[in-house]
Scaffold this motif. Structure first.
Motif, short mmCIF file in Angstrom:
data_model
loop_
_atom_site.label_atom_id
_atom_site.label_comp_id
_atom_site.label_asym_id
_atom_site.label_seq_id
_atom_site.Cartn_x
_atom_site.Cartn_y
_atom_site.Cartn_z
N MET A 1 0.75 -1.49 -0.03
CA MET A 1 -0.66 -0.55 0.51
C MET A 1 1.15 1.19 -0.23
SD MET A 1 -2.68 0.79 3.07
CE MET A 1 -3.46 -0.19 3.31
N SER A 28 -3.79 0.28 -2.30
CA SER A 28 -3.73 -1.44 -3.01
C SER A 28 -4.01 -2.09 -1.82
CB SER A 28 -3.00 -0.60 -4.09
OG SER A 28 -2.59 -2.39 -5.01
N GLU A 91 -7.03 -6.98 -7.08
CA GLU A 91 -6.51 -6.24 -6.64
C GLU A 91 -7.64 -4.89 -6.11
OE1 GLU A 91 -2.75 -3.61 -6.53
OE2 GLU A 91 -3.18 -4.58 -8.02
N ARG A 93 -7.91 -1.32 -5.81
CA ARG A 93 -6.22 -0.10 -5.56
C ARG A 93 -7.69 1.47 -6.34
NH1 ARG A 93 -2.94 3.17 -9.41
NH2 ARG A 93 -1.47 3.55 -8.58
#
Length: 299
Positions: A1, A28, A91, A93
């Motif tokens: 992150m 993230s 993921e 983000r």
């Protein structure tokens, strides 16, 4: 992150201290099997905005649940209880912007900005498909990234433009039911109970046990809880269960029985009756209606 600015300080639990007028970060999160909250459900006095870049997020606001997809802007009104967790296997983000009550704006915008923090109006929780807002959001973060040491003037101009666009495209008639004064006075006292409910809503929850968790008598706890949340403990739990069930019906292929079990019901027929009472349609009909609406939006 990756974190930029003082975001973690501003949203620390129970922190109502003065902070800089705005802060930002780029976050993230990789998928895992825990399905836990990425942020423990909480509230704060800042106005929070997230632009989803990739992946999907399950967004909690009060007892309402939403799915935010790439290109969606998540709007968390001041003092609104909220949480976030991954939705799906990609993921997640996003860009995140936090605006404090004292953010400087022109006189033309300042009155409307103050009214947001006074609870006189609210923004919708998810703004989808608004290219104008997304473009300014991205321009703002490009400024943060490309000119980190000399971006204040330009970034404040972008934020003013972003807020004006939100006033045009995202205002709801609904007032913010959360009283900042009541929340500051009593919110921390019932936080242990709220956190327990959000993590264990699918289990049998005893109201006396929640009162004990908050070191309060049952009568006093019930009164304070309703003053802060605007609803009873039982109604809060039931609303969260039904909203989670609705989300599962429209975003997964789980059977009605599996959805019922996932939100704490052992009797599928009883669950279906309760769901129809709350949502106006049986679980099966609700799912079919959602599918038809989605097909109309995406022919």
């Amino acid at each position: 992150m990756t974190k930029i600015g003082t975001y973690e300080h501003i949203i620390s639990e129970g922190d109502f201290a003065e902070a800089k007028p705005y802060s930002h970060n780029i976050s993230s999160f990789m998928p895992d099997t825990s399905n836990e909250w990425l942020h423990v459900p909480r509230w704060h006095e800042q106005f929070e905005l997230k632009l989803i870049l990739s992946g999907s997020a399950e967004v909690l606001c009060g007892t309402e649940l939403y799915v935010a997809n790439p290109g969606d802007v998540v709007l968390i009104n001041p003092y609104e209880m909220h949480g976030l967790r991954l939705h799906g296997n990609e993921e997640l983000r996003y860009y995140c912007l936090m605006l404090s009550p004292d953010f400087p704006l022109s006189p033309a915008l300042d009155t409307r900005y103050r009214e947001l923090f006074d609870g006189k109006y609210s923004f919708r929780r998810i703004l989808s498909g608004c290219e104008a807002v997304n473009r300014v959001f991205c321009d703002l973060f490009n400024e943060f990234i490309e000119n980190p040491r000399d971006c204040d003037i330009q970034s404040e101009a972008y934020i003013a433009l972003l807020f004006s666009l939100l006033l045009r495209y995202a205002v709801e008639d609904r007032k913010n039911a959360v009283s900042a004064m009541i929340l500051k006075q009593h919110g921390e006292r019932i936080r242990p109970a709220l956190n327990y409910i959000y993590f264990h809503y699918a289990e049998d929850i005893s109201v006396p046990a929640l009162a004990e968790l908050c070191s309060m008598s049952l009568y006093h706890f019930s009164r304070v809880f309703k003053n802060v949340v605007g609803d009873t403990v039982v109604s809060q739990i039931n609303a969260l269960r039904m909203n989670k069930a609705a989300l599962l019906l429209t975003t997964t292929k789980l059977s009605v029985g599996e959805v019922a079990a996932a939100v704490g019901f052992t009797d599928e027929l009883y669950f279906s009756r309760r769901f129809k009472l709350e949502k106006g349609a049986s679980p099966t009909k609700y799912r079919l209606n959602a599918q038809a609406q989605n097909e109309q939006k995406n022919p």
